[in-house]
Design a protein around this motif. Structure first.
Motif, PDB file in Angstrom:
ATOM      1  N   MET A  31     -40.153 -24.683   3.163  1.00  0.00           N
ATOM      2  CA  MET A  31     -38.705 -24.433   3.183  1.00  0.00           C
ATOM      3  C   MET A  31     -38.410 -22.977   3.549  1.00  0.00           C
ATOM      4  N   ALA A  32     -39.311 -22.340   4.231  1.00  0.00           N
ATOM      5  CA  ALA A  32     -39.125 -20.908   4.481  1.00  0.00           C
ATOM      6  C   ALA A  32     -38.283 -20.629   5.713  1.00  0.00           C
ATOM      7  N   ASN A  33     -38.510 -21.421   6.786  1.00  0.00           N
ATOM      8  CA  ASN A  33     -37.899 -20.984   8.043  1.00  0.00           C
ATOM      9  C   ASN A  33     -36.943 -21.952   8.732  1.00  0.00           C
ATOM     10  N   PRO A  34     -36.580 -23.120   8.151  1.00  0.00           N
ATOM     11  CA  PRO A  34     -35.927 -24.099   9.019  1.00  0.00           C
ATOM     12  C   PRO A  34     -34.560 -23.664   9.541  1.00  0.00           C
ATOM     13  N   ALA A  35     -33.689 -23.183   8.686  1.00  0.00           N
ATOM     14  CA  ALA A  35     -32.303 -22.950   9.082  1.00  0.00           C
ATOM     15  C   ALA A  35     -32.183 -21.960  10.238  1.00  0.00           C
ATOM     16  N   SER A  36     -32.959 -20.895  10.170  1.00  0.00           N
ATOM     17  CA  SER A  36     -32.794 -19.854  11.176  1.00  0.00           C
ATOM     18  C   SER A  36     -33.380 -20.268  12.518  1.00  0.00           C
ATOM     19  N   LYS A  37     -34.381 -21.138  12.473  1.00  0.00           N
ATOM     20  CA  LYS A  37     -35.078 -21.455  13.722  1.00  0.00           C
ATOM     21  C   LYS A  37     -34.524 -22.672  14.447  1.00  0.00           C
ATOM     22  N   SER A  40     -26.540 -33.753   4.747  1.00  0.00           N
ATOM     23  CA  SER A  40     -26.810 -32.456   5.349  1.00  0.00           C
ATOM     24  C   SER A  40     -26.376 -31.319   4.428  1.00  0.00           C
ATOM     25  N   LEU A  41     -25.241 -31.504   3.778  1.00  0.00           N
ATOM     26  CA  LEU A  41     -24.750 -30.466   2.867  1.00  0.00           C
ATOM     27  C   LEU A  41     -25.677 -30.302   1.666  1.00  0.00           C
ATOM     28  N   LEU A  42     -26.178 -31.436   1.175  1.00  0.00           N
ATOM     29  CA  LEU A  42     -26.969 -31.383  -0.053  1.00  0.00           C
ATOM     30  C   LEU A  42     -28.468 -31.290   0.225  1.00  0.00           C
ATOM     31  N   LYS A  73     -32.652 -32.540   7.802  1.00  0.00           N
ATOM     32  CA  LYS A  73     -33.371 -31.393   8.358  1.00  0.00           C
ATOM     33  C   LYS A  73     -32.485 -30.482   9.174  1.00  0.00           C
ATOM     34  N   HIS A  74     -31.200 -30.835   9.346  1.00  0.00           N
ATOM     35  CA  HIS A  74     -30.351 -30.057  10.237  1.00  0.00           C
ATOM     36  C   HIS A  74     -29.048 -29.648   9.570  1.00  0.00           C
ATOM     37  N   ARG A  75     -28.402 -28.679  10.248  1.00  0.00           N
ATOM     38  CA  ARG A  75     -27.145 -28.149   9.728  1.00  0.00           C
ATOM     39  C   ARG A  75     -26.036 -29.196   9.851  1.00  0.00           C
ATOM     40  N   LEU A  76     -24.946 -28.938   9.149  1.00  0.00           N
ATOM     41  CA  LEU A  76     -23.854 -29.909   9.051  1.00  0.00           C
ATOM     42  C   LEU A  76     -23.327 -30.338  10.416  1.00  0.00           C
TER      43      LEU A  76
END
Lengths: 246, 358, 220
Positions: free
Chosen positions: C1-7, C65-67, C129-132
């Protein structure tokens, strides 16, 4: 053999508190939204279903001015007659229709019997004065489209004419019918209590006839016992009273 | 092990004749069908002829078209599409609209044969699949019967035959009335038995009439005698497994007899069951379809008995008066399983092999 | 869970179109066939079912996605099912209130959306696994693709089976409807025919590509 196994980190199990609280949160959100949706839609659904039933009931009693007629629901069984409030009308098996002057115009009842695919549900109108069936509508039929479905059956004017004056006279002792309704082959109707089947949709026709005969055999003798009660229309009385006081 | 093992063909004597090839067998089945077709034309006139022709052309055309689409040499020459076309036409009512017959031929060949890989690979009998499709699609047209031996049958068509494509069939009630054939009620003997009022209905059709084919019904399903004779020809030439029709007839007879003994007043006689409807045609020409029936001797008996049993059950308790078509399709579906279960013991191995293994 | 959002990659047209065409739930992935076969006997029913499924897809994808960072891996399926069931119940009430006729026609199949694997699949493989916004765009693509497939089935079945489209007669009174098309077997026939068409188109396209390659390679 062993090194790779050592390298793999053992996945840590999160504490059960975290799991339970997450599930709790989700359930709360779920419950809240379902309740909100229910609160919002329930009155609309009730209104629509009420309207649909009302239309069907008025359709099977001919010569009724839908604007001014009134309706009462009853649950009738061998134990007796129970007038039902609008809200519990789902349990009703008898719908009495009164014309504008408050006089009993007819009684709508449901019939059901096994058809070709599934049970065929009908609603029919009974006129206690002439002791005959005066109207019929198909509530639900999943029989072969083009042969035994609602649209085809109701579009068959010759078949529907069976139910504009179908005799269901009671025997002298008022305990049973003089002649139960019978479905006969297309073009061979000779008696007033016979139903002339649709040619090509004999099974559906029989289901409709059987549903009617089952229902009439059971309910009509009971109705004759409670006719007085059914004929009274308290709603109309109340209305006129309030009008007077105003 | 890359070398090809030498092929040695072993045959028992006499070594005079070649084995029968597929198209040889198929051609003989066509010969056997021709008298049945001729009788149906004699019985129902040019409408039946047009029906046969159109169903035939539809089946052959469909097979040819799909062979071309898939860049394969055409397989029309093996006569199997011809058989499907003729059989299909024989199962349809004589006044069936031609465009519906063409559709049935197309669906039967395309869906039941070509999609499975052509001759030898079809799971179901193509003619019956075509008929089942139109039975479901046009339930009214396929149960509209016209009387046999109408006076002007060689000069005029039954009105519903020439219906324009995609339109409703022309009503034949008036036409039938004008013919004024005595006692014709627009129903086959089977339908009378099922939907008629009272148990006496089945007695009104005499067994001789049924046997000779003097009643209303599908184009080719009425003359039991003729079909039996044609079937005997095929059996005599060893082009058909005699066990299939025998087992199917036996299955029908025994089941119908059982019900008849239980309550003779409400169930028809076993003889009536045998000679009415499409049972003979089904037993002789359809259930015996080589690719859709089991291959083991025991399996063939089970297959035939099963179809006969199902036919009676569907006729007596189903929603339709005729059950041969669905019974055979059901038998087709069950036949791979029957083949697997009834594998004969390999010569030289013990029947209790499993015990020895453990 | 370290890098998903930014990448995460940015939203492209592909995020939307993938579900609509290349990974069409019915015609390519063969998911959600139960409603696709059962309720597509008219174009209206098809659109109703497609709309309901799209709504559930959007709602559940958004919530999942939110949760997504809150839900522990061990209870994720249970959480997704509860979320999906919520939206199914809401859409069930909504259709009941909007049109009794449609509600009766769709019957139990509205409630059965909850077990439609298209939706759980989206939640599990994309929304978690992805943003909203990206999840929403993807869910919309799949929903529209599902509706499109249902409409393809429903319109063919209605035209052949009753001679009408959206309830309007197309051929006049003398048209003979193919009753089998509005019965369950018709659903299988039409689905099979569409699958055949899609497979044929795909094969033809592939053949063209290989031919082009050969012609390019030949001179060189």
């Amino acid at each position: 053999m062993t090194p790779p196994e050592v390298e793999k980190p053992v996945p840590s199990t999160p504490s059960s508190v975290a799991m339970i609280s997450t599930l709790g949160l989700i359930s709360m959100i779920a419950g809240l939204s379902v309740v909100l949706a229910f609160q919002f839609t329930d009155p609309i659904i009730k209104e629509k279903e009420h309207l649909a039933l009302e239309q069907a009931v008025f359709r099977v009693i001919p010569g009724i001015d839908e604007e001014r007629a009134t309706r009462r629901s009853f649950a009738l069984s061998a134990d007796g007659l129970v007038p039902l409030h609008e809200k519990s009308a789902a349990n009703a098996n008898l719908f009495a229709v009164y014309d504008a002057s408050g006089k009993l115009a007819g009684i709508a009842m449901e019939g059901a019997a096994q058809g070709y695919q599934d049970v065929v549900h009908t609603l029919y109108g009974y006129d206690p004065d002439c002791e005959c069936i005066v109207g019929l509508t198909i509530m639900k039929s999943t029989d072969t489209p083009g042969m035994g479905d609602k649209k085809t059956v109701e579009g068959n004017a010759k078949f529907m004419a069976n139910f504009s004056h179908l005799s269901v006279e009671l025997a002298a002792d008022k305990r049973s019918l003089l002649h139960s309704i019978e479905t006969v082959k297309h073009g061979t109707k000779t008696q007033a209590w016979e139903v002339d089947a649709i040619s090509g949709a004999t099974i559906t026709s029989r289901a409709i006839g059987k549903g009617l005969s089952k229902s009439t055999d059971e309910l009509l003798p009971l109705i004759s016992r409670h006719l007085q009660e059914i004929s009274k229309n308290p709603e109309i009385k109340q209305k006129t009273e309030t009008e007077v006081t105003q | 092990m890359a070398e090809k093992a030498p092929m040695i063909e072993l045959r028992t004597s006499p070594h005079v004749r070649r084995a029968q090839s597929v198209d040889q067998i198929m051609r003989n089945v066509v010969y056997a069908l021709l008298p049945v077709c001729a009788f149906s034309v004699y019985q129902f006139g040019i409408s039946a002829f047009a029906l046969l022709l159109i169903a035939l052309l539809a089946c052959i055309g469909t097979e040819h078209l799909f062979c071309r689409l898939s860049d394969k040499p055409t397989t029309v020459g093996d006569y199997s599409a011809v058989i499907s076309g003729l059989l299909l036409a024989l199962t349809l009512p004589p006044g069936f609209p031609l465009w519906m017959a063409a559709l049935a031929g197309f669906v039967g060949i395309a869906l039941a044969k070509v999609m499975f890989g052509g001759i030898g690979l079809n799971v179901f009998n193509p003619a019956l699949v075509g008929r089942a499709f139109v039975q479901a699609a046009f339930p009214v047209a396929i149960t509209t019967w016209t009387p046999a031996f109408a006076p002007g049958r060689f000069t005029e068509f039954i009105p519903s035959t020439l219906t324009l494509p995609f339109t409703e069939p022309v009503a034949v009630t008036q036409w039938v009335k004008d013919l004024a054939v005595d006692g014709f009620t627009g129903a086959t003997p089977l339908a009378l038995q099922k939907f008629g009022n009272g148990a006496l209905a089945h007695v009104t059709t005499s067994t001789t009439d049924l046997f000779m084919g003097m009643t209303a019904g599908s184009a080719g399903e009425t003359s039991a005698l003729l079909i039996l004779v044609c079937g005997a020809y095929l059996i005599f030439r060893r082009m058909m497994d005699w066990r299939i029709p025998a087992a199917m007839i036996l299955g029908t007879f025994v089941t119908a007899w059982g019900f008849f003994l239980l309550d003779p007043s409400s169930y028809p006689t076993p003889v009536f069951m045998l000679f009415s409807g499409g049972l003979m045609l089904g037993a002789v020409f359809m259930a015996s379809d080589m690719t859709a029936s089991p291959v083991t001797p025991v399996g063939v008996w089970i297959y035939g008995l099963l179809i006969g049993f199902l036919t009676v059950i569907i006729r007596l308790f189903g929603g339709l008066p005729e059950g041969v078509m669905y019974a055979i399709l059901f038998g087709n579906a069950a036949s791979p399983l029957i083949s697997v279960v009834t594998q004969p013991r390999v010569y030289g191995t013990s029947g209790k092999k499993r015990k020895a293994d453990s | 869970m370290a890098n998903p959002a930014s990448k995460q990659k940015p939203i492209t047209a592909d995020t939307f179109l993938r579900g609509l065409w290349e990974e069409n739930p019915v015609f390519v992935m063969l998911l959600g066939l139960c409603p696709a076969l059962a309720v597509t006997n008219s174009a209206i029913n098809a659109i109703g079912m497609g709309g309901a499924t799209t709504f559930v897809l959007l709602g559940s994808s958004a919530l999942v996605s939110l949760l997504r960072k809150l839900i522990p891996k061990q209870v994720r399926i249970a959480s997704y099912i509860v979320i999906i069931a919520t939206f199914v119940t809401i859409v069930d009430y909504a259709i009941h209130a909007l049109s009794l006729e449609l509600y009766n026609a769709l019957g139990a199949f509205i409630q059965l959306i909850v077990v439609n694997c298209v939706i759980l699949g989206r939640a599990e493989s994309f929304a978690s696994k992805h943003r909203l916004t990206k999840s929403l765009v993807n869910a919309l693509g799949v929903g529209v693709g599902f509706t499109f497939a249902l409409l393809c089935l429903g319109s063919v079945r209605e035209i052949l089976g009753s001679g009408t489209l959206f309830g309007f007669p197309l051929f006049g009174d003398s048209y003979q409807p193919w009753v089998v098309m509005i019965l369950p077997p018709g659903g299988f026939f039409v689905t099979g025919a569409w699958l055949l068409l899609f497979a044929w188109l795909k094969e033809r396209k592939q053949r063209k590509v290989t031919q082009e390659k050969e012609t390019v390679h030949a001179p060189g």
